[in-house]
Design an enzyme around this catalytic site. Structure first.
Site, mmCIF file in Angstrom:
data_model
loop_
_atom_site.group_PDB
_atom_site.id
_atom_site.type_symbol
_atom_site.label_atom_id
_atom_site.label_comp_id
_atom_site.label_asym_id
_atom_site.label_seq_id
_atom_site.Cartn_x
_atom_site.Cartn_y
_atom_site.Cartn_z
ATOM 1 N N LYS A 175 -3.664 -32.856 -35.801
ATOM 2 C CA LYS A 175 -4.875 -33.329 -35.098
ATOM 3 C C LYS A 175 -4.531 -34.559 -34.246
ATOM 4 O O LYS A 175 -5.155 -35.627 -34.366
ATOM 5 C CB LYS A 175 -6.002 -33.618 -36.084
ATOM 6 N N GLY A 229 -13.601 -19.275 -47.585
ATOM 7 C CA GLY A 229 -13.533 -19.440 -49.048
ATOM 8 C C GLY A 229 -14.046 -20.776 -49.522
ATOM 9 O O GLY A 229 -15.257 -20.982 -49.619
HETATM 10 P P1 XMP Z 1 -9.214 -24.779 -47.220
HETATM 11 O O1 XMP Z 1 -8.659 -25.151 -48.547
HETATM 12 O O2 XMP Z 1 -10.567 -25.366 -46.964
HETATM 13 O O3 XMP Z 1 -8.193 -25.477 -46.181
HETATM 14 O O4 XMP Z 1 -9.148 -23.310 -46.937
HETATM 15 C C1 XMP Z 1 -8.382 -25.490 -44.802
HETATM 16 C C2 XMP Z 1 -7.237 -26.156 -44.126
HETATM 17 O O5 XMP Z 1 -7.503 -26.228 -42.736
HETATM 18 C C3 XMP Z 1 -7.721 -27.585 -42.370
HETATM 19 N N1 XMP Z 1 -8.952 -27.577 -41.604
HETATM 20 C C4 XMP Z 1 -9.006 -27.710 -40.305
HETATM 21 N N2 XMP Z 1 -8.025 -27.871 -39.416
HETATM 22 N N3 XMP Z 1 -9.667 -27.866 -37.714
HETATM 23 C C5 XMP Z 1 -8.364 -27.953 -38.111
HETATM 24 O O6 XMP Z 1 -7.497 -28.122 -37.253
HETATM 25 C C6 XMP Z 1 -10.683 -27.698 -38.574
HETATM 26 O O7 XMP Z 1 -11.847 -27.605 -38.196
HETATM 27 C C7 XMP Z 1 -10.331 -27.627 -39.932
HETATM 28 N N4 XMP Z 1 -11.061 -27.422 -41.012
HETATM 29 C C8 XMP Z 1 -10.175 -27.396 -42.045
HETATM 30 C C9 XMP Z 1 -7.842 -28.396 -43.625
HETATM 31 O O8 XMP Z 1 -7.373 -29.709 -43.427
HETATM 32 C C10 XMP Z 1 -6.975 -27.588 -44.536
HETATM 33 O O9 XMP Z 1 -5.601 -27.865 -44.293
#
Ligand code: XMP
Length: 252
Positions: free
Chosen positions: A84, A208
């Site tokens: 990010k 999930g």
């Molecule tokens: P979970 O455990 O929620 O993990 O399935 C999700 C992963 O994705 C990241 N994450 C994001 N990364 N934009 C991103 O670039 C987003 O909107 C976003 N939402 C979740 C989170 O940090 C984790 O690694």
């Protein structure tokens, strides 16, 4: 180049699932071995791997993280760094360059910093090294509306428009390799897909654990689904990965 790499990996594995390997362990040695073990168990159901800073920080970029990246490459999986990136251009370029040197194939960056002296240097170094840049368009968490959903004046039309639509237009203009839209907001995926079409694939996290649904995200035209806890915290991570893979394939 990165877009093509992803297409090939996805076609080969017949999968659009990206594993977010976000394990947390008290000791780095345990973290590395558990991460490698889960990757080994799930890799055949994945099209890519995504790492985040909660793993890269304790393991070290050129130590443990690099080993995970190399193992994923051995399995034919591209690896994305969820950095990010969100600073001034000179800093952004240095950050991106380190990740690329460690073997990452793409980085995620925030469009809030803009192009000039913002993300332009990141795109330049990525193009030079044949790597990818994926930009955020609408994040998956609840507070996303406060930034990505705010109404702002479009400098071209002078009309008020949601921030995420402007970010989607920028992703297109900057020829980003992907745009991130939360699976928790399938209506936003659909709306943003109408702007991006097939030119910029949508990467969708939030499946999930955050409440997002595979079928709804795929129906809304998400190209890749990012899944973390729902796979690595499952009793049988390989089975969970397989289920997500199959459900996503069914929706295509
Ligand atoms: P979970 O455990 O929620 O993990 O399935 C999700 C992963 O994705 C990241 N994450 C994001 N990364 N934009 C991103 O670039 C987003 O909107 C976003 N939402 C979740 C989170 O940090 C984790 O690694």
């Amino acid at each position: 180049m990165f877009k093509q790499l992803m297409e090939e990996a996805s076609a080969k594995a017949k999968s659009s699932i990206i594993l977010a390997l976000d394990l947390e362990e008290a000791k780095p040695a345990g973290l590395l071995s558990r991460s490698l073990k889960i990757l080994e168990a799930t890799h055949s159901y994945l099209c890519a791997l995504k790492l985040n800073r909660q793993v890269v920080l304790p393991l070290g970029l050129f130590q443990g993280a690099k080993k995970i990246v190399a193992k994923a490459h051995d399995y034919g999986l591209p690896v994305i760094m969820d950095a990010k990136i969100n600073d001034i251009g000179n800093t952004n370029r240095a950050i991106a360059e380190y990740y690329f040197k460690a073997g990452f194939d793409a980085v995620i960056a925030s469009p809030f910093v803009g192009w000039e002296e913002g993300l332009q240097p990141v795109f330049e170094i990525a193009r030079k090294l044949e790597k990818g840049v994926i930009v955020l368009a609408y994040m998956s968490h609840k507070g996303a509306s406060e930034g990505y959903g705010q109404l702002v004046q479009n400098s071209k039309t002078n009309k008020l428009e949601p921030q995420y639509r402007i970010f989607a237009q920028k992703a297109l203009k900057w020829k980003a390799d992907g745009a991130v839209v939360g699976a928790t907001y399938p209506e936003k995926i659909q709306e943003i897909h109408k702007i991006l079409r097939e030119k910029v694939p949508i990467y969708s996290p939030g499946i999930g654990a955050q409440g997002g649904d595979v079928a709804a995200a795929i129906k809304a035209c998400a190209r890749y689904l990012i899944v973390g806890r729902a796979i690595f915290q499952a009793e049988a991570p390989a089975e969970a990965a397989k289920c997500f893979r199959n459900e996503a394939q069914k929706g295509r």
